[in-house]
Design an enzyme around this catalytic site. Structure first.
Site, PDB file in Angstrom:
ATOM      1  N   CYS A 100       0.841  -1.206   0.000  1.00 38.50           N
ATOM      2  CA  CYS A 100       0.000   0.000   0.000  1.00 38.50           C
ATOM      3  C   CYS A 100       0.874   1.254   0.000  1.00 38.50           C
ATOM      4  CB  CYS A 100      -0.982  -0.056   1.167  1.00 38.50           C
ATOM      5  SG  CYS A 100      -2.360   1.083   0.956  1.00 38.50           S
TER       6      CYS A 100
ATOM      7  N   HIS B  60      -3.528  -5.518   1.148  1.00 40.60           N
ATOM      8  CA  HIS B  60      -2.859  -5.703   2.439  1.00 40.60           C
ATOM      9  C   HIS B  60      -2.834  -7.171   2.845  1.00 40.60           C
ATOM     10  CE1 HIS B  60      -2.447  -1.522   3.887  1.00 40.60           C
ATOM     11  NE2 HIS B  60      -3.500  -1.284   3.126  1.00 40.60           N
TER      12      HIS B  60
ATOM     13  N   GLU C 299      -1.174  -8.534   5.116  1.00 39.81           N
ATOM     14  CA  GLU C 299      -1.101  -8.654   6.584  1.00 39.81           C
ATOM     15  C   GLU C 299      -2.489  -8.543   7.221  1.00 39.81           C
ATOM     16  OE1 GLU C 299      -0.526  -5.988   4.940  1.00 39.81           O
ATOM     17  OE2 GLU C 299      -1.025  -4.177   6.087  1.00 39.81           O
TER      18      GLU C 299
END
Lengths: 79, 222
Positions: free
Chosen positions: B86, B194, B196
């Protein structure tokens, strides 16, 4: 000495913000706007006393940080 | 394997990224943006999402020139792995580690939702646990994810099989539906989604965890 840097998107790079402004102007009744490009103006206060030195310095700043030359062009004015 | 996660002023995904790296078995060190060097023996640098330096000037531009920025570039130049997520993707393109630029979303709207991605290549450590053509679900949350590159650059990415992930339903107007790209040596990876945030069952998807696991396994082989 002062310098003014104008950073604009290069011709041909789509400017969605400029387009949004154009639409907004149209909806306000400004019918004659055929294109809008949005850029930014950066004003610098410089210690340099010679215009040529200042201009060279500011150009280096543009190349290194102030503009992303992949999509943006810049213009330097020494004031 | 050792990972370093950078924190810039305005980073807000750094802790999540640490957890995701640790979940895959990495030993993680957190690094402050004012540090000018990475710890010895770091294998992968994670550049997290957020709004580094308030997105001032251009997204990622100031972080790219921060003291730690030079160390990240050197790490990549000596063949180290760099994962930019990002805002991290914006930062590493501003560093010149990846070509192109991330512009304002074509819709001008911030987009925040889980999207479906196509795995275009499995020829990278990051995507090595996937199957080519597989669809995975990972969240996006960005205002400037509209990947833009000139025609020659795009052709090069395509010819060199460096487009790793594309959007099934493009949320931001990016060229060729690009969601993530690889460097020439396939060790620098930038992506807008993302991973994560899709790393534990509680997140609703573990497709992101597969990316970190792939990196761990792929790096061990390299």
């Amino acid at each position: 000495m002062k310098a003014r840097v104008t950073v604009m998107l290069k011709t041909g790079v789509l400017d969605p913000q400029g387009e949004a402004i154009r639409h907004a102007l149209g909806s306000l009744g400004f019918a004659g706007v055929t294109g809008v490009r949005q850029g930014k103006v950066i004003e610098l206060e410089l210690a340099a006393t010679e215009a040529a030195t200042a201009e060279a310095e500011v150009k280096a700043m543009c190349e290194k940080l102030l503009a992303n030359t992949v999509i943006e062009s810049y213009r330097v004015e020494i004031l | 394997m050792k990972a370093a996660v950078i924190t810039f002023p305005g980073s807000n995904c750094d802790r999540d990224l640490v957890v995701a790296f640790e979940g895959a078995g990495f030993q993680v060190t957190r690094i402050w943006h004012k540090d000018a060097e990475l710890p010895e023996g770091v294998d992968v640098v994670g550049v997290p999402g957020g709004f580094s330096y308030g997105d001032y000037l251009r997204c990622g531009a100031i972080a790219a020139k921060s003291p730690i920025g030079g160390a990240i570039v050197k790490h990549a130049q000596r063949g180290g792995y760099v994962l930019g997520i990002c805002n991290g993707f914006q930062v590493i393109t501003e560093m010149g580690l990846l070509p192109g630029v991330l512009m304002r979303n074509a819709t001008l709207r911030f987009v925040c939702r889980t999207v479906t991605l196509n795995v275009v290549t499995t020829d990278s450590a990051y995507t090595s646990t996937f199957v080519k053509g597989q669809q995975i679900r990972i969240p996006v949350a960005h205002h400037d994810g509209n990947y833009t590159i000139d025609a020659d650059g795009l052709k090069r990415l395509q010819d060199e099989d460096r487009i790793a992930l594309t959007y099934a339903d493009n949320p931001n107007g990016s060229m060729a539906d690009i969601a993530g790209i690889l460097s020439e040596n396939r060790r620098v990876f930038g992506l807008m989604p993302h991973p994560e945030r899709a790393a534990e069952a509680l997140h609703g998807s573990v497709d992101g965890a597969a990316l970190f696991a792939g990196l761990m396994g792929g790096m061990a082989l390299a």
